[in-house]
Structures are given as C-alpha cells and as structure tokens.
Design a protein around this motif. Structure first.
Motif, PDB file in Angstrom:
ATOM      1  N   VAL A  34      -9.635   3.979  -6.080  1.00 24.51           N
ATOM      2  CA  VAL A  34      -9.007   4.497  -4.212  1.00 24.51           C
ATOM      3  C   VAL A  34     -10.243   4.700  -3.549  1.00 24.51           C
ATOM      4  O   VAL A  34     -10.787   5.771  -3.869  1.00 24.51           O
ATOM      5  CB  VAL A  34      -8.448   5.900  -4.071  1.00 24.51           C
ATOM      6  N   TRP A  35     -10.852   3.426  -2.592  1.00 27.15           N
ATOM      7  CA  TRP A  35     -11.754   3.527  -1.901  1.00 27.15           C
ATOM      8  C   TRP A  35     -11.077   3.743  -0.148  1.00 27.15           C
ATOM      9  O   TRP A  35      -9.705   3.355  -0.376  1.00 27.15           O
ATOM     10  CB  TRP A  35     -11.930   2.222  -2.218  1.00 27.15           C
ATOM     11  N   GLY A  36     -12.462   4.692   0.348  1.00 29.73           N
ATOM     12  CA  GLY A  36     -11.917   4.573   1.742  1.00 29.73           C
ATOM     13  C   GLY A  36     -12.656   3.285   2.563  1.00 29.73           C
ATOM     14  O   GLY A  36     -13.856   3.334   2.247  1.00 29.73           O
ATOM     15  N   GLN A 169       1.353  18.140   6.832  1.00 29.96           N
ATOM     16  CA  GLN A 169       1.622  18.233   5.371  1.00 29.96           C
ATOM     17  C   GLN A 169       2.587  17.099   5.210  1.00 29.96           C
ATOM     18  O   GLN A 169       2.092  16.554   3.899  1.00 29.96           O
ATOM     19  CB  GLN A 169       3.313  18.998   5.408  1.00 29.96           C
ATOM     20  N   ALA A 170       2.669  15.870   6.199  1.00 37.71           N
ATOM     21  CA  ALA A 170       3.146  14.185   5.422  1.00 37.71           C
ATOM     22  C   ALA A 170       1.837  13.729   5.318  1.00 37.71           C
ATOM     23  O   ALA A 170       2.680  13.271   3.849  1.00 37.71           O
ATOM     24  CB  ALA A 170       3.444  14.127   7.160  1.00 37.71           C
ATOM     25  N   ARG A 171       0.830  14.380   6.439  1.00 39.67           N
ATOM     26  CA  ARG A 171      -0.365  13.569   5.382  1.00 39.67           C
ATOM     27  C   ARG A 171      -0.964  13.926   4.077  1.00 39.67           C
ATOM     28  O   ARG A 171      -1.227  13.585   3.273  1.00 39.67           O
ATOM     29  CB  ARG A 171      -1.856  13.713   6.057  1.00 39.67           C
ATOM     30  N   ARG A 172      -0.932  15.207   3.631  1.00 38.66           N
ATOM     31  CA  ARG A 172      -0.581  15.955   2.239  1.00 38.66           C
ATOM     32  C   ARG A 172       0.097  15.141   1.204  1.00 38.66           C
ATOM     33  O   ARG A 172      -0.334  14.573   0.243  1.00 38.66           O
ATOM     34  CB  ARG A 172      -0.795  17.432   2.327  1.00 38.66           C
ATOM     35  N   ASP A 173       1.149  15.183   1.319  1.00 38.56           N
ATOM     36  CA  ASP A 173       2.121  14.628   0.760  1.00 38.56           C
ATOM     37  C   ASP A 173       1.950  13.038   0.964  1.00 38.56           C
ATOM     38  O   ASP A 173       2.318  12.581  -0.453  1.00 38.56           O
ATOM     39  CB  ASP A 173       3.471  14.717   0.703  1.00 38.56           C
ATOM     40  N   PHE A 174       1.420  12.738   1.083  1.00 36.13           N
ATOM     41  CA  PHE A 174       1.193  10.852   1.744  1.00 36.13           C
ATOM     42  C   PHE A 174       0.122  10.144   0.334  1.00 36.13           C
ATOM     43  O   PHE A 174       0.413   9.772  -0.261  1.00 36.13           O
ATOM     44  CB  PHE A 174       0.406  10.605   2.778  1.00 36.13           C
ATOM     45  N   TRP A 175      -0.668  11.218   0.099  1.00 32.82           N
ATOM     46  CA  TRP A 175      -2.629  11.186  -0.314  1.00 32.82           C
ATOM     47  C   TRP A 175      -2.089  11.363  -2.009  1.00 32.82           C
ATOM     48  O   TRP A 175      -2.436  10.985  -2.600  1.00 32.82           O
ATOM     49  CB  TRP A 175      -3.467  11.876   0.709  1.00 32.82           C
ATOM     50  N   ASP A 176      -0.787  12.915  -1.947  1.00 29.74           N
ATOM     51  CA  ASP A 176      -0.752  13.056  -3.266  1.00 29.74           C
ATOM     52  C   ASP A 176       0.545  12.170  -3.953  1.00 29.74           C
ATOM     53  O   ASP A 176      -0.234  11.326  -5.337  1.00 29.74           O
ATOM     54  CB  ASP A 176      -0.189  13.763  -3.267  1.00 29.74           C
ATOM     55  N   GLU A 177       1.093  11.024  -3.277  1.00 26.92           N
ATOM     56  CA  GLU A 177       1.931  10.079  -3.279  1.00 26.92           C
ATOM     57  C   GLU A 177       0.401   8.769  -3.654  1.00 26.92           C
ATOM     58  O   GLU A 177       0.337   8.185  -5.055  1.00 26.92           O
ATOM     59  CB  GLU A 177       2.488   9.712  -2.722  1.00 26.92           C
ATOM     60  N   ILE A 178       0.146   8.874  -2.685  1.00 24.44           N
ATOM     61  CA  ILE A 178      -1.400   7.599  -3.003  1.00 24.44           C
ATOM     62  C   ILE A 178      -1.851   7.888  -4.814  1.00 24.44           C
ATOM     63  O   ILE A 178      -2.049   7.087  -4.812  1.00 24.44           O
ATOM     64  CB  ILE A 178      -2.228   7.505  -2.505  1.00 24.44           C
ATOM     65  N   HIS A 179      -2.666   9.488  -5.054  1.00 24.10           N
ATOM     66  CA  HIS A 179      -3.016   9.685  -6.189  1.00 24.10           C
ATOM     67  C   HIS A 179      -2.264   9.205  -7.384  1.00 24.10           C
ATOM     68  O   HIS A 179      -2.647   8.895  -8.753  1.00 24.10           O
ATOM     69  CB  HIS A 179      -4.245  10.505  -5.890  1.00 24.10           C
ATOM     70  N   MET A 186      -2.447   1.480  -9.622  1.00 26.60           N
ATOM     71  CA  MET A 186      -2.949   0.597  -8.764  1.00 26.60           C
ATOM     72  C   MET A 186      -4.471   0.754  -8.243  1.00 26.60           C
ATOM     73  O   MET A 186      -4.387   2.000  -8.363  1.00 26.60           O
ATOM     74  CB  MET A 186      -1.968   1.345  -8.047  1.00 26.60           C
ATOM     75  N   THR A 187      -4.818   0.087  -8.034  1.00 20.26           N
ATOM     76  CA  THR A 187      -6.130   0.222  -6.634  1.00 20.26           C
ATOM     77  C   THR A 187      -5.323   0.153  -5.146  1.00 20.26           C
ATOM     78  O   THR A 187      -4.769  -0.576  -5.207  1.00 20.26           O
ATOM     79  CB  THR A 187      -6.826  -0.973  -7.181  1.00 20.26           C
ATOM     80  N   VAL A 188      -6.471   1.139  -4.721  1.00 17.05           N
ATOM     81  CA  VAL A 188      -5.804   1.214  -3.039  1.00 17.05           C
ATOM     82  C   VAL A 188      -7.119   1.867  -2.254  1.00 17.05           C
ATOM     83  O   VAL A 188      -8.240   2.290  -2.891  1.00 17.05           O
ATOM     84  CB  VAL A 188      -4.872   3.115  -3.387  1.00 17.05           C
ATOM     85  N   LEU A 189      -7.139   0.174  -1.291  1.00 13.96           N
ATOM     86  CA  LEU A 189      -7.931   1.131  -0.242  1.00 13.96           C
ATOM     87  C   LEU A 189      -7.362   0.910   1.143  1.00 13.96           C
ATOM     88  O   LEU A 189      -5.878   0.334   1.684  1.00 13.96           O
ATOM     89  CB  LEU A 189      -8.211  -0.722   0.015  1.00 13.96           C
TER      90      LEU A 189
END
Length: 310
Positions: A34-36, A169-179, A186-189
């Motif tokens: 996961v890259w930013g 909270q929605a941002r945190r949930d979103f990032w939990d799903e990304i990880h 999956m590769t994530v940029l």
C-alpha cells in the motif's frame, strides 16, 4: 505475466498543449503493498494515476503496470485495475444493489447474483442495498464506490483522494478495508492529503510541480527533509507564535493542537532565537519532526510552480 513489481515506470511525462503536468516520474512499486501519493493540489498525482492505468496516453517515458506495457497493453491493465475517482461517479438515481449489478454486468461477471450478494456483504452494504445512492452519506457512498471498483477482484487498486469529505470513523473503516484487501494480495496506490492516512502506507511518493521529489517510508521522508523541530507547550503559546514570524532560522511555524511546532535546518540558530524570544509559561523541547512538518518543508523547497500553463 508475473513480476515482483506491480508498477515499474520510468521517466513518465505528460503534456497538455504547452503545459507539462508530469515531468519525468519514476515509480517501482512491489506487488501487494500500500503506497501513498502525497503532494499539493496540481502536483500531478491524478495525471500520473491515470497514465498508470491506461486512461491517459503518456507523452514520454516507458514501463509496465501489472506486467503489461503501459503504452501497448492498456486494455489488459484496465481490466485488472480498480480506479476510484475523487468525485463519486456512480448513479445516484439507482439503489446500491442496482449500481453493483450494473457494474457486474459491465464486467460480465459470472454468477452475477451470487457475486453481488458477496460484495454487498463484504462491504457491509447488505442492509442498505435497496437505498438510493443519492440518499447516502459521504461514508456510505465511499463504501459503494469501493465495492464497485473491487467487484472484479482487481490486481491493482488506484484511489484518488478517496476519503475527502467523510467523517473520521468512516475514514478509519475505509482504511481497515484497504489493508484487508492488501493482505489478500491486492496492490494499492492511494492519493491523499491526510497525514494520518499517509502514515498507514508502506511507502510514500511525494510529488511537487509535476516531479517526484521524495520517496520512502514515513521515517525516511522525515529524514529526507533534514528538519529540526522544537515543540512549545504552555498557556502563552498562541501569543508567542506571532512573535516568532520573520526570523530566518525559523522556517516553518505551525500549531499542533494546543502546542506549537517550529522547524528549520540550523539547530544552533533556532535554539538561540527561541531562547531570545522566551515567554512566561511556555516550555520548549526538541522533538522528532512529524510527517506534516516534512510535508510543509518539502512544499517550500519545491518552490513556485514554474511549469508553463496553457
């Protein structure tokens, strides 16, 4: 095709008329990470993302994405990539389920009903599946968009400022799903302006004025900035901030909650200046610069955007 690198591009350039939006960007990104993508508005992040997934033709440069040449095999890249844009881009007059079903038909997914049911369940959308998209909050629209762009199990997920305008909270949930997706291979940029989100990434690429100016882990980006930071705390902090403006050694002054961060690159000159500007009730301590400190310094180092604008 197999490769240890999901993205391997060198010298990417994109011009629109006489405007150079991206100028010589290199990215070598291992699969499964996961890259930013960090950088001020207009730095070239979105343009780079669109070149990587074949939505924009490159002007110069070369490389591969998911093992396919980015110039010659764009269709193969697109079919294996999920791309979530800054702006919600699905159908507001359709329900969540109707949106997902429509996307599934576009991808000609087998066992459509089963696939849609699984996707809704995985993203916690089952109980809301008959709700119109226009009635959703920013966080739920975000979940719908993520469900739609990952429905076909892409190898690469490109996210362009996906959490703008949603609650913490929605941002945190979103990032939990990304990880979770990353752990599944999956590769994530992801392009973001939020420092706490960037700190969740394995690695950061920093763009400014269309060029890559830094890359590395969070600690490496901070080290790259070569900053020295002092932190002030106490009742007189806000009154002190204005008095510190204009001193050459104090390059950046910013509030962090109830504290004040003062950064520069000459420790001795900074220390002498701060001692001379002593204020009652304020204590100073040298601290490790934050990613935001480094971000602000890198923006200043990049200077004014001298690219030609059409």
């Amino acid at each position: 095709m197999t490769s240890d690198l999901a993205i391997d591009v060198r010298g990417l350039v994109k011009r629109f008329g006489d405007k150079t939006a991206v100028n010589g960007v290199d990215i070598q990104m291992p699969a499964g990470q996961v890259w930013g993508f960090l950088g001020p508005n207009g730095s070239g992040k979105t343009t780079t993302i669109r070149m990587l997934c074949g939505l924009l033709n490159i002007t110069e440069g070369h490389g591969t994405c998911l093992g396919f040449d980015i110039e010659e095999r764009a269709d193969e890249i697109k079919s294996r990539t999920g791309y979530m844009t800054q702006k919600f881009s699905f159908w507001t007059d359709m329900t969540i389920r109707e949106n997902i079903e429509f996307v599934a038909r576009m991808y000609r997914m087998p066992r459509l009903r089963e696939t849609v049911d699984q996707t809704l369940e995985k993203l916690g959308l089952t109980n809301r599946q008959h709700q119109l998209a226009e009635a959703l909050s920013g966080g739920w629209k975000q979940r719908l968009a993520l469900a739609a762009v990952t429905l076909h199990n892409p190898k690469l997920l490109l996210l362009d400022e996906p959490t703008a305008g949603v609650d913490p909270q929605a941002r945190r949930d979103f990032w939990d799903e990304i990880h979770r997706l990353s752990l599944d291979g999956m590769t994530v940029l992801v392009s973001t302006h939020y420092m706490d989100e960037a700190e969740r990434c394995d690695r950061i690429v920093y763009l400014a004025n269309g060029e890559k100016v830094a890359e590395g882990q969070v600690s490496q980006i901070i080290d790259h900035s070569q900053l020295v930071t002092f932190r002030a705390e106490g009742d007189g902090v806000r009154q002190l901030a204005g008095k510190l403006q204009g001193f050459p050694a104090l390059e950046h002054i910013a509030y962090f909650g109830a504290a004040l961060h003062v950064s520069g690159r000459n420790r001795e000159a900074m220390h002498s200046t701060l001692i001379a500007q002593h204020a009652d009730g304020v204590t100073w301590k040298e601290v490790r610069p934050s990613l935001e400190d480094a971000f602000i310094a890198l923006m200043a180092d990049a200077g004014q955007d001298t690219r030609v604008h059409a």
